[in-house]
Write an enzyme that holds these catalytic residues in place. Structure first.
Site: not given
Ligand code: TRP
Length: 334
Positions: A115, A197, A200
């Site tokens: 992040k 996976k 979004k």
């Protein structure tokens, strides 16, 4: 007796819309655990602000997520559903646990590294100490199990280390929880990139729970199959990851075995298979979408759910927090 049930707890950040991977990989299984376990599920809204959020969108998504949890089968009468920021004990224990979490440990967290690489202009203290807040989220409720995806395993391990460290100093304060990671079969991969996976962040490969049927069908028709020329529905995750993922999804929504699916589509190729998966997913999501829309329209009901949830959660959380405050040497307020 209530007390003898094992406790399960998990949270999802309301930073995006829930998708098929959240449903099949997590929420659907949670819903099936209500009888066996004492279950707590929360909207991790405090975690979302480690990355800048639009306030109105955060508020809307938090309530939407709650409505979708319920529509997915998490009955608020049998599960404790709450909003993290409604329970001050999360922030309070989070601070305490910050002081029992090492700089080196936090530096090694892959989610922090990812992040902070992604949001270079906002590498804030909260992003760094996020795992201490997550440890507080968990340890407040003394759970036996924490169902999470593979990506959260490192945070769960750190939570265990923090609990063990704290218990070592002060005696048995926290239950040391086990992560509860679903089998590979329950993992839904992206439709356009089956090696990672469903997420979004790649919306073309992601089916959202609230999405319109025609959009869902379009995504399935465009799903990546595999690069061989076999054009045959066969379960072989190593060489046919795209087809294996679609088979997994189809199996999960229809209850059919892989052998049954292979037989059903024998000689038919992907052109028939992909829209059939799309159709089955649409039919699974239709009642969930309709129910979620109904719940979301009933603001008074939603409010009654999160208020009751917060009351139950706060009772348990405050009990743990009081014990911790006492152990570390704070003077009791009353
Ligand atoms: N960190 C989790 C995620 O990003 C969300 C989360 C916050 C969580 N607190 C938690 C999950 C406690 C399980 C238990 O997905």
């Amino acid at each position: 007796m209530e007390q003898t049930k094992k406790v399960m707890l998990s949270g999802i950040q309301p930073s995006g819309d829930l998708h098929l991977g959240n449903y099949l990989g997590a929420i659907k299984n949670w819903a099936e655990r209500a009888e066996e376990f004492d279950c707590y599920y929360f909207m991790a809204d405090m975690h979302t602000i480690t990355v800048r959020q639009d306030p109105a969108a955060l508020r809307r998504r938090t309530l939407e997520q709650l409505a979708q949890y319920i529509a997915c089968g998490l009955d608020p009468e049998r599960n404790t559903l709450f909003i993290q920021s409604h329970i001050p004990a999360h922030a309070e224990l989070g601070w305490v646990l910050n002081c029992y979490t090492m700089f080196g440990e936090l530096s090694r967290m892959t989610q922090f590294k990812d992040k902070s690489a992604k949001h270079k202009d906002n590498i804030n203290g909260g992003l760094f100490t996020y795992p201490a807040l997550m440890a507080a989220d968990i340890l407040l409720y003394q759970p036996d199990y924490v169902p999470v995806g593979e990506d959260q395993k490192q945070h769960c391990e750190l939570t265990r280390d923090i609990a063990i460290r704290f218990n070592h100093i002060y005696g048995d304060v926290f239950k040391v929880p086990e992560p509860y990671i679903p089998k590979a079969g329950a993992r839904v991969m992206g439709l356009t990139a089956p090696e990672s996976k469903m997420s979004k962040s790649i919306p073309e490969g992601c089916v959202f729970l609230m999405e319109k049927p025609e959009d869902i069908q379009r995504k399935f028709k465009r799903a990546i199959t595999d690069s061989d020329t076999e054009n045959c529905v066969r379960f072989d995750p190593a060489s046919k990851p795209g087809v294996a993922n679609l088979m997994n999804i189809y199996a999960a929504v229809t209850g059919k075995s892989f052998a049954e699916i292979e037989a059903e589509f024998a000689g038919q190729g992907y052109g028939k298979f992909k829209p059939a998966v799309g159709e089955a997913v649409i039919e699974t999501l239709r009642p969930i979408r309709e129910e979620a829309q109904k719940i979301l329209a009933d603001k008074a009901y939603l409010e009654s759910v999160y208020k009751a949830g917060a009351e139950k959660a706060a009772y348990v959380a405050n009990k743990t927090l009081r014990k911790v405050y006492k152990k570390v040497g704070f003077v009791p307020a009353r």
